[in-house]
Design a protein around this motif. Structure first.
Motif, PDB file in Angstrom:
ATOM      1  N   HIS A 127      35.990  22.486  18.167  1.00  0.00           N
ATOM      2  CA  HIS A 127      36.707  21.952  19.093  1.00  0.00           C
ATOM      3  C   HIS A 127      38.128  21.060  19.804  1.00  0.00           C
ATOM      4  O   HIS A 127      37.939  20.552  20.596  1.00  0.00           O
ATOM      5  N   LEU A 128      39.192  21.272  19.755  1.00  0.00           N
ATOM      6  CA  LEU A 128      39.914  20.334  20.491  1.00  0.00           C
ATOM      7  C   LEU A 128      40.702  20.751  21.316  1.00  0.00           C
ATOM      8  O   LEU A 128      41.964  21.199  20.872  1.00  0.00           O
ATOM      9  N   SER A 129      41.392  20.580  22.180  1.00  0.00           N
ATOM     10  CA  SER A 129      42.527  20.696  23.052  1.00  0.00           C
ATOM     11  C   SER A 129      43.650  20.136  24.408  1.00  0.00           C
ATOM     12  O   SER A 129      43.229  18.959  24.373  1.00  0.00           O
ATOM     13  N   HIS A 130      44.953  20.474  23.995  1.00  0.00           N
ATOM     14  CA  HIS A 130      45.698  19.721  24.612  1.00  0.00           C
ATOM     15  C   HIS A 130      46.619  20.303  25.334  1.00  0.00           C
ATOM     16  O   HIS A 130      46.671  21.478  24.286  1.00  0.00           O
ATOM     17  N   GLU A 131      46.277  19.607  26.553  1.00  0.00           N
ATOM     18  CA  GLU A 131      47.450  20.654  27.912  1.00  0.00           C
ATOM     19  C   GLU A 131      47.982  20.279  28.606  1.00  0.00           C
ATOM     20  O   GLU A 131      47.852  18.752  29.298  1.00  0.00           O
ATOM     21  N   ASP A 132      48.829  20.230  28.477  1.00  0.00           N
ATOM     22  CA  ASP A 132      50.405  19.799  29.835  1.00  0.00           C
ATOM     23  C   ASP A 132      51.792  20.795  30.031  1.00  0.00           C
ATOM     24  O   ASP A 132      51.691  21.047  28.859  1.00  0.00           O
ATOM     25  N   PHE A 133      52.080  21.075  31.248  1.00  0.00           N
ATOM     26  CA  PHE A 133      53.318  21.637  31.229  1.00  0.00           C
ATOM     27  C   PHE A 133      54.131  20.908  30.845  1.00  0.00           C
ATOM     28  O   PHE A 133      55.184  21.388  29.924  1.00  0.00           O
ATOM     29  N   GLN A 134      54.432  19.583  30.487  1.00  0.00           N
ATOM     30  CA  GLN A 134      55.861  19.106  29.613  1.00  0.00           C
ATOM     31  C   GLN A 134      55.153  18.515  28.589  1.00  0.00           C
ATOM     32  O   GLN A 134      55.939  17.331  27.808  1.00  0.00           O
ATOM     33  N   PHE A 135      54.821  18.996  27.092  1.00  0.00           N
ATOM     34  CA  PHE A 135      54.066  18.916  26.127  1.00  0.00           C
ATOM     35  C   PHE A 135      55.734  19.194  25.255  1.00  0.00           C
ATOM     36  O   PHE A 135      56.347  20.179  24.824  1.00  0.00           O
ATOM     37  N   ARG A 136      55.604  17.338  24.890  1.00  0.00           N
ATOM     38  CA  ARG A 136      57.006  17.553  23.879  1.00  0.00           C
ATOM     39  C   ARG A 136      56.531  17.001  22.427  1.00  0.00           C
ATOM     40  O   ARG A 136      57.414  17.810  21.940  1.00  0.00           O
ATOM     41  N   SER A 137      55.500  16.386  22.632  1.00  0.00           N
ATOM     42  CA  SER A 137      55.133  16.042  20.756  1.00  0.00           C
ATOM     43  C   SER A 137      54.084  17.371  19.770  1.00  0.00           C
ATOM     44  O   SER A 137      53.501  17.877  20.853  1.00  0.00           O
ATOM     45  N   ASP A 158      49.536  26.949  18.272  1.00  0.00           N
ATOM     46  CA  ASP A 158      50.205  26.503  19.912  1.00  0.00           C
ATOM     47  C   ASP A 158      50.741  27.160  20.775  1.00  0.00           C
ATOM     48  O   ASP A 158      51.636  28.423  19.993  1.00  0.00           O
ATOM     49  N   MET A 159      50.404  26.943  21.614  1.00  0.00           N
ATOM     50  CA  MET A 159      50.497  28.662  23.013  1.00  0.00           C
ATOM     51  C   MET A 159      51.335  27.614  24.345  1.00  0.00           C
ATOM     52  O   MET A 159      50.767  26.912  24.342  1.00  0.00           O
ATOM     53  N   VAL A 160      52.318  29.003  24.192  1.00  0.00           N
ATOM     54  CA  VAL A 160      52.666  28.782  25.990  1.00  0.00           C
ATOM     55  C   VAL A 160      52.641  29.478  26.401  1.00  0.00           C
ATOM     56  O   VAL A 160      52.594  31.181  26.501  1.00  0.00           O
ATOM     57  N   GLY A 161      52.667  29.090  27.230  1.00  0.00           N
ATOM     58  CA  GLY A 161      51.563  30.197  28.971  1.00  0.00           C
ATOM     59  C   GLY A 161      52.723  30.283  30.105  1.00  0.00           C
ATOM     60  O   GLY A 161      53.428  29.774  30.008  1.00  0.00           O
ATOM     61  N   MET A 162      52.320  31.020  30.834  1.00  0.00           N
ATOM     62  CA  MET A 162      52.630  30.532  32.396  1.00  0.00           C
ATOM     63  C   MET A 162      53.266  30.022  33.491  1.00  0.00           C
ATOM     64  O   MET A 162      53.989  29.065  34.069  1.00  0.00           O
ATOM     65  N   LYS A 163      51.626  29.022  32.962  1.00  0.00           N
ATOM     66  CA  LYS A 163      51.918  26.948  33.540  1.00  0.00           C
ATOM     67  C   LYS A 163      51.340  26.310  32.886  1.00  0.00           C
ATOM     68  O   LYS A 163      52.185  25.048  33.110  1.00  0.00           O
ATOM     69  N   SER A 164      51.355  26.170  31.602  1.00  0.00           N
ATOM     70  CA  SER A 164      50.916  24.990  30.675  1.00  0.00           C
ATOM     71  C   SER A 164      51.161  25.036  28.980  1.00  0.00           C
ATOM     72  O   SER A 164      51.526  26.664  28.971  1.00  0.00           O
ATOM     73  N   ARG A 165      51.354  24.431  28.695  1.00  0.00           N
ATOM     74  CA  ARG A 165      51.474  24.890  27.016  1.00  0.00           C
ATOM     75  C   ARG A 165      50.482  24.057  26.466  1.00  0.00           C
ATOM     76  O   ARG A 165      50.156  22.903  27.165  1.00  0.00           O
ATOM     77  N   GLU A 166      49.813  24.415  25.490  1.00  0.00           N
ATOM     78  CA  GLU A 166      48.816  23.960  25.440  1.00  0.00           C
ATOM     79  C   GLU A 166      48.600  23.738  23.609  1.00  0.00           C
ATOM     80  O   GLU A 166      48.862  25.171  23.382  1.00  0.00           O
ATOM     81  N   MET A 167      47.832  23.122  23.232  1.00  0.00           N
ATOM     82  CA  MET A 167      47.837  22.882  21.802  1.00  0.00           C
ATOM     83  C   MET A 167      46.383  22.875  21.573  1.00  0.00           C
ATOM     84  O   MET A 167      45.111  22.420  21.968  1.00  0.00           O
ATOM     85  N   TYR A 168      46.184  24.057  20.219  1.00  0.00           N
ATOM     86  CA  TYR A 168      43.963  23.697  19.645  1.00  0.00           C
ATOM     87  C   TYR A 168      44.230  23.196  18.983  1.00  0.00           C
ATOM     88  O   TYR A 168      45.051  23.868  18.124  1.00  0.00           O
ATOM     89  N   ASP A 169      42.768  22.519  18.238  1.00  0.00           N
ATOM     90  CA  ASP A 169      42.622  21.946  17.058  1.00  0.00           C
ATOM     91  C   ASP A 169      40.767  22.907  16.924  1.00  0.00           C
ATOM     92  O   ASP A 169      40.257  22.249  17.738  1.00  0.00           O
TER      93      ASP A 169
END
Length: 198
Positions: free
Chosen positions: A62-72, A99-110
């Protein structure tokens, strides 16, 4: 080194005498920008910059990406790990991408490998397990995930659930053929020598 609580609990279970040092609790670093500045000042290599500040956590599954300001949302932010099929094939098909948007951040999972395996195993189970067993297994899977996420790996309940899962999967054998297309996994055939019904 930043220590997350779910890592601390197994450390203490193995050796209660360990002294865990958690800079994030002791130091006055309030955000990622400050953490990057500290690393830069002390020549600590980090894989992020202030311009590209999102974090990645990855392994073979698995690979996760996380950032509140995720634009790409393009391929540039996806680094795929998959030992089950051609990485090129999985990348082209976008299998296991969430692609998930939560209360604290936007997260993308592969999770291409996990997605393919999950679907294949699920199809085998539909041939080899009855409905009641599947229902119990599904409900325990949620509790199992909660225990692991909370760092309670060395817990008698987790060990007991392992015994149940091992018993239920004794007959989960066979073969499954899947088709990957535009982010989807479709089962095209399945067979098992231990199927419940003819």
């Amino acid at each position: 080194m930043f220590i997350y609580v779910p890592f601390e609990l197994p450390f203490f279970a193995l050796n209660p005498e360990l002294n865990v040092v958690a800079p994030c609790r002791a130091w006055d670093i309030t955000g990622r920008e400050e953490a990057i500045e500290y690393a830069k000042k002390h020549n600590v290599p980090v894989p992020v910059t202030k311009k590209s500040i999102y974090s990645r956590d990855g392994n073979l599954w698995h690979l996760s990406h996380e950032d509140f300001q995720f634009r790409s949302t393009g391929r540039s932010c996806h680094q795929l790990y998959c030992s089950l099929s051609s990485t090129k094939l999985v990348e082209d098909m976008g299998v296991g991408r969430v692609d998930m948007v939560g209360m604290k951040s936007r997260e993308m999972y592969d999770t291409p490998g996990g997605t393919i395996l999950f679907n294949a195993v699920r199809e085998l189970e539909s041939l080899t397990l009855d409905r009641e067993m599947m229902q119990v297994k599904d409900s325990l899977a949620i509790k199992y995930a909660e225990l692991v996420y909370a760092g309670r790996w060395f817990n008698p309940l987790r060990e007991s659930m392992d015994a149940f899962m091992e018993k239920t999967t004794e007959t989960t054998t066979g073969s499954v053929t899947v088709k990957l297309y535009k982010g989807s996994v479709t089962v095209t055939s399945r067979k098992s020598p231990d199927r419940l019904y003819s």
